[in-house]
Motif scaffolding. Structure first.
Motif, PDB file in Angstrom:
ATOM      1  N   ASN A 135       0.855  -1.244  -0.017  1.00 56.90           N
ATOM      2  CA  ASN A 135      -0.037   0.038  -0.038  1.00 56.90           C
ATOM      3  C   ASN A 135       0.832   1.463   0.199  1.00 56.90           C
ATOM      4  O   ASN A 135       0.446   2.068  -0.799  1.00 56.90           O
ATOM      5  N   ARG A 188       2.074   1.550  -3.584  1.00 58.00           N
ATOM      6  CA  ARG A 188       0.969   2.198  -4.350  1.00 58.00           C
ATOM      7  C   ARG A 188       0.786   3.913  -4.242  1.00 58.00           C
ATOM      8  O   ARG A 188       0.545   4.550  -5.019  1.00 58.00           O
ATOM      9  N   PHE A 189       0.879   4.271  -2.796  1.00 56.59           N
ATOM     10  CA  PHE A 189       0.633   5.417  -2.608  1.00 56.59           C
ATOM     11  C   PHE A 189       1.790   6.613  -2.973  1.00 56.59           C
ATOM     12  O   PHE A 189       1.487   7.449  -3.737  1.00 56.59           O
ATOM     13  N   TYR A 206       3.709   5.579  -5.596  1.00 60.61           N
ATOM     14  CA  TYR A 206       3.503   5.937  -7.125  1.00 60.61           C
ATOM     15  C   TYR A 206       2.459   6.729  -7.550  1.00 60.61           C
ATOM     16  O   TYR A 206       2.714   7.459  -8.555  1.00 60.61           O
ATOM     17  N   LYS A 207       1.269   6.623  -6.990  1.00 58.65           N
ATOM     18  CA  LYS A 207       0.121   7.295  -7.336  1.00 58.65           C
ATOM     19  C   LYS A 207       0.299   8.942  -7.148  1.00 58.65           C
ATOM     20  O   LYS A 207       0.209   9.804  -7.812  1.00 58.65           O
ATOM     21  N   TYR A 208       0.676   9.111  -5.859  1.00 61.74           N
ATOM     22  CA  TYR A 208       0.719  10.588  -5.500  1.00 61.74           C
ATOM     23  C   TYR A 208       2.140  11.131  -5.518  1.00 61.74           C
ATOM     24  O   TYR A 208       2.199  12.265  -6.146  1.00 61.74           O
ATOM     25  N   SER A 240       3.155  11.345  -9.209  1.00 56.81           N
ATOM     26  CA  SER A 240       2.673  12.146 -10.101  1.00 56.81           C
ATOM     27  C   SER A 240       2.712  13.487  -9.976  1.00 56.81           C
ATOM     28  O   SER A 240       2.769  14.554 -10.693  1.00 56.81           O
ATOM     29  N   LYS A 251       8.404  10.991 -16.811  1.00 58.25           N
ATOM     30  CA  LYS A 251       8.004   9.891 -16.055  1.00 58.25           C
ATOM     31  C   LYS A 251       8.880  10.086 -14.682  1.00 58.25           C
ATOM     32  O   LYS A 251      10.123  10.322 -14.819  1.00 58.25           O
ATOM     33  N   ASP A 260       9.464   4.154 -14.539  1.00 57.48           N
ATOM     34  CA  ASP A 260       8.636   3.406 -15.634  1.00 57.48           C
ATOM     35  C   ASP A 260       9.216   1.936 -15.292  1.00 57.48           C
ATOM     36  O   ASP A 260      10.122   1.490 -15.544  1.00 57.48           O
TER      37      ASP A 260
END
Length: 158
Positions: free
Chosen positions: A5, A8-9, A11-13, A16, A63, A66
């Protein structure tokens, strides 16, 4: 929070955020720059390819990392940079963090060769941070480190 988790956090936030901050550096230095879409002249899917930031004739793909490892990714990226080059732009990839899995690293090496073969450029790791600073005059890495250090309580820094 589990390790997965947290990933994921991140990578997502955080990823970006870094990509958007990089675009803002270029928009600051080059007010006429920005994202555009070019039609896919080499196939039907996707119908268009996005250029994250067009600076003059330089088409930047920004990026944070990747880690994609499939062959379709290489094919799509190859098509994307060919379409961009055929539209009269120089494809440039700016990727801050290189993947650490062997298969993902091999794919990045292939992509680097593709960019260079079409007259583009491929920056990753320290060269990506340097490229952003040299092109925009903004030392994004130092800014982010400074922000991070301001957020860490004094006890944790010692």
């Amino acid at each position: 929070m589990t390790y997965q988790n947290k990933g994921r956090f991140l990578y997502k936030y955080a990823g970006s955020f870094l990509e958007q901050a990089t675009k803002k550096c270029f928009e600051y230095a080059f007010p006429d720059s920005g994202s555009i879409r070019v039609p896919n002249t080499r196939g039907q899917r996707p119908m268009t390819f996005e250029i994250d930031c067009l600076v003059g004739n330089d088409a930047l793909e920004i990026k944070w990392k990747d880690a994609t490892t499939d062959g379709d990714h290489i094919t799509k990226e190859h098509t994307r940079i060919q379409v961009i080059a055929n539209a009269g732009y120089t494809p440039i990839r700016v990727m801050f963090y290189y993947p650490n899995r062997q298969q993902a690293m091999r794919i990045q090496q292939t992509l680097e060769t593709l960019y260079q073969g079409i007259g583009g450029h491929y920056y990753y790791g320290d060269s990506a941070w340097t490229y952003v600073q040299e092109r925009t005059g903004v030392n994004l890495k130092d800014i982010l480190v400074q922000i991070a250090n301001e957020r860490v309580p004094n006890d944790a820094q010692a």
